[in-house]
Design a protein around this motif. Structure first.
Motif, mmCIF file in Angstrom:
data_model
loop_
_atom_site.group_PDB
_atom_site.id
_atom_site.type_symbol
_atom_site.label_atom_id
_atom_site.label_comp_id
_atom_site.label_asym_id
_atom_site.label_seq_id
_atom_site.Cartn_x
_atom_site.Cartn_y
_atom_site.Cartn_z
ATOM 1 N N VAL A 158 0.843 -1.200 0.000
ATOM 2 C CA VAL A 158 0.000 0.000 0.000
ATOM 3 C C VAL A 158 0.874 1.243 0.000
ATOM 4 O O VAL A 158 0.580 2.226 -0.673
ATOM 5 N N GLU A 159 1.980 1.218 0.719
ATOM 6 C CA GLU A 159 2.866 2.377 0.785
ATOM 7 C C GLU A 159 3.528 2.661 -0.556
ATOM 8 O O GLU A 159 3.917 3.784 -0.829
ATOM 9 N N LYS A 160 3.682 1.680 -1.401
ATOM 10 C CA LYS A 160 4.343 1.866 -2.685
ATOM 11 C C LYS A 160 3.453 2.589 -3.688
ATOM 12 O O LYS A 160 3.946 3.151 -4.656
ATOM 13 N N THR A 161 2.156 2.555 -3.510
ATOM 14 C CA THR A 161 1.262 3.227 -4.448
ATOM 15 C C THR A 161 1.354 4.737 -4.233
ATOM 16 O O THR A 161 1.449 5.207 -3.101
ATOM 17 N N PRO A 162 1.336 5.517 -5.324
ATOM 18 C CA PRO A 162 1.444 6.971 -5.171
ATOM 19 C C PRO A 162 0.211 7.529 -4.461
ATOM 20 O O PRO A 162 -0.909 7.055 -4.662
ATOM 21 N N LYS A 163 0.466 8.523 -3.644
ATOM 22 C CA LYS A 163 -0.628 9.127 -2.887
ATOM 23 C C LYS A 163 -1.106 10.393 -3.584
ATOM 24 O O LYS A 163 -0.313 11.111 -4.209
ATOM 25 N N LYS A 164 -2.384 10.655 -3.471
ATOM 26 C CA LYS A 164 -2.966 11.857 -4.040
ATOM 27 C C LYS A 164 -2.568 13.032 -3.159
ATOM 28 O O LYS A 164 -2.697 12.975 -1.939
ATOM 29 N N LYS A 165 -2.085 14.103 -3.786
ATOM 30 C CA LYS A 165 -1.700 15.290 -3.042
ATOM 31 C C LYS A 165 -2.951 16.021 -2.582
ATOM 32 O O LYS A 165 -3.932 16.117 -3.310
ATOM 33 N N ILE A 166 -2.885 16.501 -1.367
ATOM 34 C CA ILE A 166 -4.007 17.268 -0.842
ATOM 35 C C ILE A 166 -3.502 18.649 -0.438
ATOM 36 O O ILE A 166 -2.314 18.851 -0.215
ATOM 37 N N GLY A 167 -4.409 19.584 -0.330
ATOM 38 C CA GLY A 167 -4.035 20.920 0.122
ATOM 39 C C GLY A 167 -4.113 21.954 -0.988
ATOM 40 O O GLY A 167 -4.515 21.680 -2.111
ATOM 41 N N PHE A 168 -3.684 23.160 -0.671
ATOM 42 C CA PHE A 168 -3.730 24.295 -1.585
ATOM 43 C C PHE A 168 -2.489 24.318 -2.458
ATOM 44 O O PHE A 168 -1.376 24.136 -1.984
ATOM 45 N N THR A 169 -2.687 24.549 -3.740
ATOM 46 C CA THR A 169 -1.570 24.694 -4.667
ATOM 47 C C THR A 169 -1.674 26.071 -5.317
ATOM 48 O O THR A 169 -2.703 26.406 -5.928
ATOM 49 N N ALA A 170 -0.631 26.868 -5.170
ATOM 50 C CA ALA A 170 -0.631 28.218 -5.752
ATOM 51 C C ALA A 170 -0.339 28.132 -7.242
ATOM 52 O O ALA A 170 0.495 27.345 -7.670
ATOM 53 N N LYS A 171 -1.036 28.955 -8.014
ATOM 54 C CA LYS A 171 -0.840 28.945 -9.453
ATOM 55 C C LYS A 171 0.189 29.988 -9.889
ATOM 56 O O LYS A 171 0.653 29.971 -11.003
ATOM 57 N N GLU A 172 0.562 30.901 -8.976
ATOM 58 C CA GLU A 172 1.564 31.908 -9.318
ATOM 59 C C GLU A 172 2.944 31.279 -9.282
ATOM 60 O O GLU A 172 3.149 30.225 -8.708
ATOM 61 N N LYS A 173 3.896 31.989 -9.861
ATOM 62 C CA LYS A 173 5.270 31.531 -9.831
ATOM 63 C C LYS A 173 5.839 31.738 -8.438
ATOM 64 O O LYS A 173 5.465 32.670 -7.740
ATOM 65 N N LYS A 174 6.758 30.894 -8.064
ATOM 66 C CA LYS A 174 7.377 30.993 -6.749
ATOM 67 C C LYS A 174 8.120 32.309 -6.557
ATOM 68 O O LYS A 174 8.182 32.843 -5.469
#
Length: 92
Positions: A66-82
């Protein structure tokens, strides 16, 4: 404790005690080997323990897979450049 003491001491009494202790352990081992009922119980305990450990190993294998399967990312993702983070707009 007597076995340690009797093996260190060099008296005739200590040597005889040491011999008796070794004979007792030898006899005890022989009784265990000769007892078919006791041997059967030991074999059943061994099989039961192996079965329980087999279940544990299967569960661990499942957890690892189960740990080997990729996990879905959760949370806020900014669309602006860093590079624009933290910059303050200057006003004249």
């Amino acid at each position: 404790m007597d076995a340690y003491l009797s093996s260190v001491l060099k008296s005739d009494k200590a040597i005889q005690v040491n011999i008796q202790i070794m004979r007792a352990f030898t006899r005890l081992r022989q009784l265990v080997l000769d007892s078919s009922e006791l041997r059967k119980e030991i074999e059943e305990l061994r099989n039961e323990a192996e079965n329980k450990f087999q279940i544990i190993f299967q569960a661990l294998d499942q957890l690892i897979s189960v740990e080997k399967t990729p996990k879905k990312k959760i949370g806020f993702t900014a669309k602006e450049k860093k590079s624009s983070y933290g910059e303050v707009e200057k006003s004249d």
